[in-house]
Design an enzyme around this catalytic site. Structure first.
Site, mmCIF file in Angstrom:
data_model
loop_
_atom_site.group_PDB
_atom_site.id
_atom_site.type_symbol
_atom_site.label_atom_id
_atom_site.label_comp_id
_atom_site.label_asym_id
_atom_site.label_seq_id
_atom_site.Cartn_x
_atom_site.Cartn_y
_atom_site.Cartn_z
ATOM 1 C CG HIS A 84 -74.534 0.961 -6.403
ATOM 2 N ND1 HIS A 84 -73.585 1.021 -6.379
ATOM 3 C CD2 HIS A 84 -75.046 -0.483 -6.266
ATOM 4 C CE1 HIS A 84 -72.944 0.027 -6.172
ATOM 5 N NE2 HIS A 84 -73.780 -0.770 -6.236
ATOM 6 C CG ASP A 86 -72.433 4.397 -4.176
ATOM 7 O OD1 ASP A 86 -73.239 3.976 -4.888
ATOM 8 O OD2 ASP A 86 -72.605 4.540 -3.031
ATOM 9 C CG ASP A 117 -70.754 -3.709 -5.933
ATOM 10 O OD1 ASP A 117 -71.720 -3.248 -6.268
ATOM 11 O OD2 ASP A 117 -70.171 -3.449 -5.038
ATOM 12 C CD GLU A 151 -75.615 -0.898 -2.806
ATOM 13 O OE1 GLU A 151 -75.902 -1.791 -2.201
ATOM 14 O OE2 GLU A 151 -74.312 -0.779 -2.800
ATOM 15 C CD GLU A 152 -70.851 -0.180 -2.635
ATOM 16 O OE1 GLU A 152 -70.946 -0.903 -1.465
ATOM 17 O OE2 GLU A 152 -70.700 -0.790 -3.938
ATOM 18 C CD GLU A 178 -75.764 -4.006 -6.427
ATOM 19 O OE1 GLU A 178 -74.723 -4.366 -6.863
ATOM 20 O OE2 GLU A 178 -76.119 -3.338 -5.553
#
Length: 416
Positions: A84, A86, A117, A151-152, A178
């Site tokens: 991801h 974001d 992240d 995702e967040e 991740e």
């Protein structure tokens, strides 16, 4: 045909390119939910297309587009690599020692929001695909890229939607880039669910509160005092899950350093995160509710959990308290002997010269959506975990370079 050794040599020669790519991704502000994902999605798509990789944009919500790409043949072993782009908001800029979106590169680290992240992991994923494409490696199958921008905030328009729409169909394995430690491969995780406790009372004037009315806040507080009882409910693990369970408990003890913390892996946890009650200071509140984050371990019996909740309410000796829970997200796992687990473990140990443990995660992530489809799925990515969702986030350059090599070696094992 290019060999594994030749690919690793090529990766070594182009390390500066990977470092710059990570920095360039950091420089694009992709905060979620406060920012936009358009610029970073366009960047990823152009990067792939410049490498000769056809990229497709798909979206359930135009504000949260996804990028799909594939290299290799339509037949044979199929691996998805997911990431991801974001990031959580940077927050109070005065608490940062550097520009969170500066992408600063030091002698040993890359600095900024999303380094760990998980823009470093995304950089490793797309860089590795570029190397394989440009080297004209003859893959006995394919690598499919899933880059998501939601995702967040829960992933409704990201990985979850991709899996629901069939974009993961036919995959034999999935690697989610991740952040993890160098010595841990995440092969399972707990399920995240919401429990809502509701208390109903009787309103009255606040000045008469000790005599009239029935205070819903006080009623619910008596129940919440016993929320720790839910921790008594344990998961049930099969014999072939015991090794990963043992690894997980050891890791939790070492990383979290708190007495008994290893039990977070195989027991239910319940955190009261939100309480809402009352309308006005001088009124006895006739309603109060608490929203509780409940994490379910692998193999949990939800009937046992429901009984524990009911007994918790009953033993609090209050009337008019109810609960709602829709147990949808369960603990999930990938077999420890799955080929992608064993291949990445071998390669990570070769690169880092340490023992690497397949283990279960006490939190949850997008990996669950692939596992729910029966796809063996792991998480492994570069990170310094102390800065994630906090200030002064960073990633070690060595971690980024080694992660890309480990990905490359694993793809070679399974596809060359």
């Amino acid at each position: 045909m290019i060999t594994r050794e030749e690919l690793l040599k090529l990766a070594k020669e182009r390390e500066d390119e990977l470092i710059k790519l990570t920095s360039d991704l950091i420089k694009i502000n992709s905060e979620n939910p406060t920012g936009s994902q358009r610029e970073i999605i366009d960047f990823v798509k152009k990067y792939l297309e410049d490498a000769g990789i056809e990229a497709q944009e798909v979206a359930a919500n135009e504000k949260y587009p996804c990028v799909l790409a594939k290299i290799g043949s339509d037949e044979g072993y199929s691996i998805i690599i997911n990431g991801h782009v974001d990031v959580v908001p940077a927050g109070d800029l005065t608490k940062w020692d550097f520009d969170p979106f500066g992408g600063e590169i030091t002698d040993t680290q890359i600095l900024g929001r999303g380094t760990s992240d998980m823009k470093a992991g995304v950089a490793c994923a797309i860089f590795t695909m570029k190397l394989l494409k440009e080297s004209k490696a003859q893959l006995k199958g394919n690598i499919r890229l899933h880059i998501v921008s939601d995702e967040e905030t829960g992933g409704e328009f990201g990985t979850k939607w991709l899996c629901e729409q069939g974009y993961a169909k036919g995959a034999d394995a999935c690697l989610v880039a991740e952040p993890t430690s160098n010595s841990t491969i995440e092969i399972g995780q707990k399920g995240s669910n919401e429990l809502v406790l509701k208390a109903y009372g009787v309103s009255a004037h606040g000045s008469l509160g000790n005599y009239k009315g029935d205070n819903a806040i006080l009623k619910l507080s008596k129940v919440l005092q016993n929320i720790g009882r839910l921790h008594n409910v344990k998961g049930k693990f099969t014999e072939d899950q015991e090794e990963a369970l043992s690894n997980s408990k050891l890791i939790a003890q070492e990383k979290l350093n708190h007495p008994g913390i290893e039990n977070v892996i195989d027991r239910v946890t319940a955190n009261v995160g939100i309480i809402k009650g009352g309308n006005k200071l001088n009124m006895v509140p006739d309603y109060c509710e608490a929203r509780v984050d409940v994490r379910l371990p692998i193999g949990v019996d939800t009937e046992e959990l429901n009984r524990e909740i009911e007994n918790m309410i009953k033993d609090s000796n209050v009337e008019g308290v109810e609960y709602e829970a829709d147990w949808k997200n369960f603990g999930n796992s990938t077999p420890i002997n799955a080929s992608i687990v064993q291949s990445l473990k071998k390669n990570a140990e070769e690169i880092w010269k340490i023992k690497v443990l397949p283990a279960y995660q006490w939190a949850s992530s997008d990996a669950r959506y692939y596992r729910e489809l029966g796809i063996p799925t792991i998480q492994y990515g570069p990170s310094n975990t102390e800065g994630i969702h906090s200030y002064n986030e960073n990633v070690d350059i060595e971690d980024v370079l080694n992660a890309s090599k480990i990905y490359l070696m694993t793809f070679c094992d399974l596809l060359l």
